[in-house]
Design a protein around this motif. Structure first.
Motif, PDB file in Angstrom:
ATOM      1  N   LEU A   1       0.822  -1.185   0.000  1.00  0.00           N
ATOM      2  CA  LEU A   1       0.000   0.000   0.000  1.00  0.00           C
ATOM      3  C   LEU A   1       0.866   1.249   0.000  1.00  0.00           C
ATOM      4  O   LEU A   1       1.881   1.313   0.683  1.00  0.00           O
ATOM      5  N   ASN A   2       0.417   2.216  -0.746  1.00  0.00           N
ATOM      6  CA  ASN A   2       1.108   3.495  -0.796  1.00  0.00           C
ATOM      7  C   ASN A   2       0.059   4.609  -0.776  1.00  0.00           C
ATOM      8  O   ASN A   2      -0.189   5.249  -1.796  1.00  0.00           O
ATOM      9  N   PRO A   3      -0.582   4.834   0.387  1.00  0.00           N
ATOM     10  CA  PRO A   3      -1.652   5.837   0.438  1.00  0.00           C
ATOM     11  C   PRO A   3      -1.123   7.236   0.176  1.00  0.00           C
ATOM     12  O   PRO A   3      -0.024   7.586   0.595  1.00  0.00           O
ATOM     13  N   LYS A   4      -1.917   8.025  -0.504  1.00  0.00           N
ATOM     14  CA  LYS A   4      -1.530   9.392  -0.854  1.00  0.00           C
ATOM     15  C   LYS A   4      -2.134  10.436   0.088  1.00  0.00           C
ATOM     16  O   LYS A   4      -1.525  11.443   0.359  1.00  0.00           O
ATOM     17  N   HIS A   5      -3.358  10.196   0.550  1.00  0.00           N
ATOM     18  CA  HIS A   5      -4.047  11.181   1.388  1.00  0.00           C
ATOM     19  C   HIS A   5      -3.546  11.074   2.826  1.00  0.00           C
ATOM     20  O   HIS A   5      -3.381   9.979   3.368  1.00  0.00           O
ATOM     21  N   PRO A   6      -3.292  12.214   3.489  1.00  0.00           N
ATOM     22  CA  PRO A   6      -2.770  12.184   4.856  1.00  0.00           C
ATOM     23  C   PRO A   6      -3.700  11.495   5.859  1.00  0.00           C
ATOM     24  O   PRO A   6      -3.237  10.880   6.812  1.00  0.00           O
ATOM     25  N   TYR A   7      -5.007  11.554   5.656  1.00  0.00           N
ATOM     26  CA  TYR A   7      -5.922  10.879   6.568  1.00  0.00           C
ATOM     27  C   TYR A   7      -5.788   9.367   6.428  1.00  0.00           C
ATOM     28  O   TYR A   7      -5.765   8.637   7.421  1.00  0.00           O
ATOM     29  N   THR A   8      -5.680   8.886   5.212  1.00  0.00           N
ATOM     30  CA  THR A   8      -5.508   7.451   4.977  1.00  0.00           C
ATOM     31  C   THR A   8      -4.200   6.977   5.579  1.00  0.00           C
ATOM     32  O   THR A   8      -4.137   5.909   6.194  1.00  0.00           O
ATOM     33  N   ARG A   9      -3.143   7.761   5.436  1.00  0.00           N
ATOM     34  CA  ARG A   9      -1.855   7.410   6.047  1.00  0.00           C
ATOM     35  C   ARG A   9      -1.988   7.274   7.562  1.00  0.00           C
ATOM     36  O   ARG A   9      -1.456   6.343   8.168  1.00  0.00           O
ATOM     37  N   ALA A  10      -2.695   8.218   8.185  1.00  0.00           N
ATOM     38  CA  ALA A  10      -2.880   8.185   9.642  1.00  0.00           C
ATOM     39  C   ALA A  10      -3.688   6.958  10.054  1.00  0.00           C
ATOM     40  O   ALA A  10      -3.351   6.287  11.037  1.00  0.00           O
ATOM     41  N   LEU A  11      -4.742   6.649   9.318  1.00  0.00           N
ATOM     42  CA  LEU A  11      -5.551   5.470   9.642  1.00  0.00           C
ATOM     43  C   LEU A  11      -4.719   4.201   9.568  1.00  0.00           C
ATOM     44  O   LEU A  11      -4.750   3.359  10.466  1.00  0.00           O
ATOM     45  N   LEU A  12      -3.966   4.042   8.492  1.00  0.00           N
ATOM     46  CA  LEU A  12      -3.177   2.831   8.316  1.00  0.00           C
ATOM     47  C   LEU A  12      -2.038   2.731   9.315  1.00  0.00           C
ATOM     48  O   LEU A  12      -1.622   1.629   9.687  1.00  0.00           O
ATOM     49  N   SER A  13      -1.529   3.853   9.786  1.00  0.00           N
ATOM     50  CA  SER A  13      -0.449   3.814  10.770  1.00  0.00           C
ATOM     51  C   SER A  13      -0.937   3.299  12.123  1.00  0.00           C
ATOM     52  O   SER A  13      -0.141   2.875  12.956  1.00  0.00           O
ATOM     53  N   ALA A  14      -2.250   3.317  12.348  1.00  0.00           N
ATOM     54  CA  ALA A  14      -2.822   2.839  13.607  1.00  0.00           C
ATOM     55  C   ALA A  14      -2.992   1.319  13.630  1.00  0.00           C
ATOM     56  O   ALA A  14      -3.239   0.740  14.680  1.00  0.00           O
ATOM     57  N   VAL A  15      -2.849   0.680  12.476  1.00  0.00           N
ATOM     58  CA  VAL A  15      -3.004  -0.773  12.398  1.00  0.00           C
ATOM     59  C   VAL A  15      -1.676  -1.440  12.750  1.00  0.00           C
ATOM     60  O   VAL A  15      -0.663  -1.167  12.107  1.00  0.00           O
ATOM     61  N   PRO A  16      -1.662  -2.296  13.764  1.00  0.00           N
ATOM     62  CA  PRO A  16      -0.409  -2.973  14.122  1.00  0.00           C
ATOM     63  C   PRO A  16       0.082  -3.870  12.987  1.00  0.00           C
ATOM     64  O   PRO A  16      -0.709  -4.516  12.305  1.00  0.00           O
ATOM     65  N   ASP A  17       1.389  -3.913  12.787  1.00  0.00           N
ATOM     66  CA  ASP A  17       2.008  -4.766  11.771  1.00  0.00           C
ATOM     67  C   ASP A  17       2.697  -5.919  12.489  1.00  0.00           C
ATOM     68  O   ASP A  17       3.780  -5.761  13.050  1.00  0.00           O
ATOM     69  N   VAL A  18       2.064  -7.076  12.479  1.00  0.00           N
ATOM     70  CA  VAL A  18       2.573  -8.237  13.209  1.00  0.00           C
ATOM     71  C   VAL A  18       3.925  -8.665  12.669  1.00  0.00           C
ATOM     72  O   VAL A  18       4.831  -9.003  13.434  1.00  0.00           O
ATOM     73  N   ASP A  19       4.108  -8.637  11.363  1.00  0.00           N
ATOM     74  CA  ASP A  19       5.391  -9.054  10.772  1.00  0.00           C
ATOM     75  C   ASP A  19       6.534  -8.194  11.289  1.00  0.00           C
ATOM     76  O   ASP A  19       7.602  -8.702  11.626  1.00  0.00           O
ATOM     77  N   LYS A  20       6.340  -6.886  11.357  1.00  0.00           N
ATOM     78  CA  LYS A  20       7.390  -5.992  11.856  1.00  0.00           C
ATOM     79  C   LYS A  20       7.638  -6.220  13.349  1.00  0.00           C
ATOM     80  O   LYS A  20       8.759  -6.153  13.824  1.00  0.00           O
ATOM     81  N   ALA A  21       6.586  -6.487  14.092  1.00  0.00           N
ATOM     82  CA  ALA A  21       6.720  -6.705  15.530  1.00  0.00           C
ATOM     83  C   ALA A  21       7.536  -7.957  15.837  1.00  0.00           C
ATOM     84  O   ALA A  21       8.182  -8.049  16.878  1.00  0.00           O
ATOM     85  N   LEU A  22       7.534  -8.923  14.931  1.00  0.00           N
ATOM     86  CA  LEU A  22       8.263 -10.173  15.139  1.00  0.00           C
ATOM     87  C   LEU A  22       9.735 -10.077  14.740  1.00  0.00           C
ATOM     88  O   LEU A  22      10.497 -10.998  14.991  1.00  0.00           O
ATOM     89  N   GLN A  23      10.145  -8.968  14.124  1.00  0.00           N
ATOM     90  CA  GLN A  23      11.543  -8.796  13.739  1.00  0.00           C
ATOM     91  C   GLN A  23      12.414  -8.673  14.988  1.00  0.00           C
ATOM     92  O   GLN A  23      11.950  -8.270  16.055  1.00  0.00           O
ATOM     93  N   ALA A  24      13.680  -9.024  14.847  1.00  0.00           N
ATOM     94  CA  ALA A  24      14.613  -9.018  15.979  1.00  0.00           C
ATOM     95  C   ALA A  24      14.706  -7.652  16.653  1.00  0.00           C
ATOM     96  O   ALA A  24      14.820  -7.557  17.871  1.00  0.00           O
ATOM     97  N   ASP A  25      14.648  -6.577  15.871  1.00  0.00           N
ATOM     98  CA  ASP A  25      14.798  -5.239  16.447  1.00  0.00           C
ATOM     99  C   ASP A  25      13.460  -4.640  16.906  1.00  0.00           C
ATOM    100  O   ASP A  25      13.388  -3.492  17.316  1.00  0.00           O
ATOM    101  N   GLY A  26      12.416  -5.414  16.831  1.00  0.00           N
ATOM    102  CA  GLY A  26      11.102  -4.911  17.249  1.00  0.00           C
ATOM    103  C   GLY A  26      10.363  -4.212  16.142  1.00  0.00           C
ATOM    104  O   GLY A  26       9.176  -3.994  16.228  1.00  0.00           O
TER     105      GLY A  26
END
Length: 82
Positions: A1-26
């Motif tokens: 995903l590559n949202p363009k609108h700032p509101y969409t970016r803010a909404l998507l940033s609130a969704v936890p990313d499980v894959d990133k959370a499982l990385q060694a560095d958090g």
């Protein structure tokens, strides 16, 4: 995903990313927190309806509603600065 609108970016940033959370560095993802109060649905806002809380808002946004325009393959955005 590559949202363009700032509101969409803010909404998507609130969704936890499980894959990133499982990385060694958090894999912390940047959370976009919108400032200000949500306007009353009864209030008529001039210009862009998101301008009171938008991090990209300029004077133009307060007076001129943005038009829906193409923003890539099968995507459209209604923002002056997206």
């Amino acid at each position: 995903l590559n949202p363009k609108h700032p509101y969409t970016r803010a909404l998507l940033s609130a969704v936890p990313d499980v894959d990133k959370a499982l990385q060694a560095d958090g894999g912390r993802q940047e959370r976009i927190v919108l400032k200000g109060d949500v306007p009353s649905p009864a209030a008529r806002i001039s210009g862009c309806p998101f301008h009171p809380r938008c991090p990209l808002a300029k004077d133009r946004c307060r007076h001129e509603p943005p038009r829906l325009r193409p923003a890539g393959d099968a995507h459209h955005v209604s923002c002056h600065f997206a």
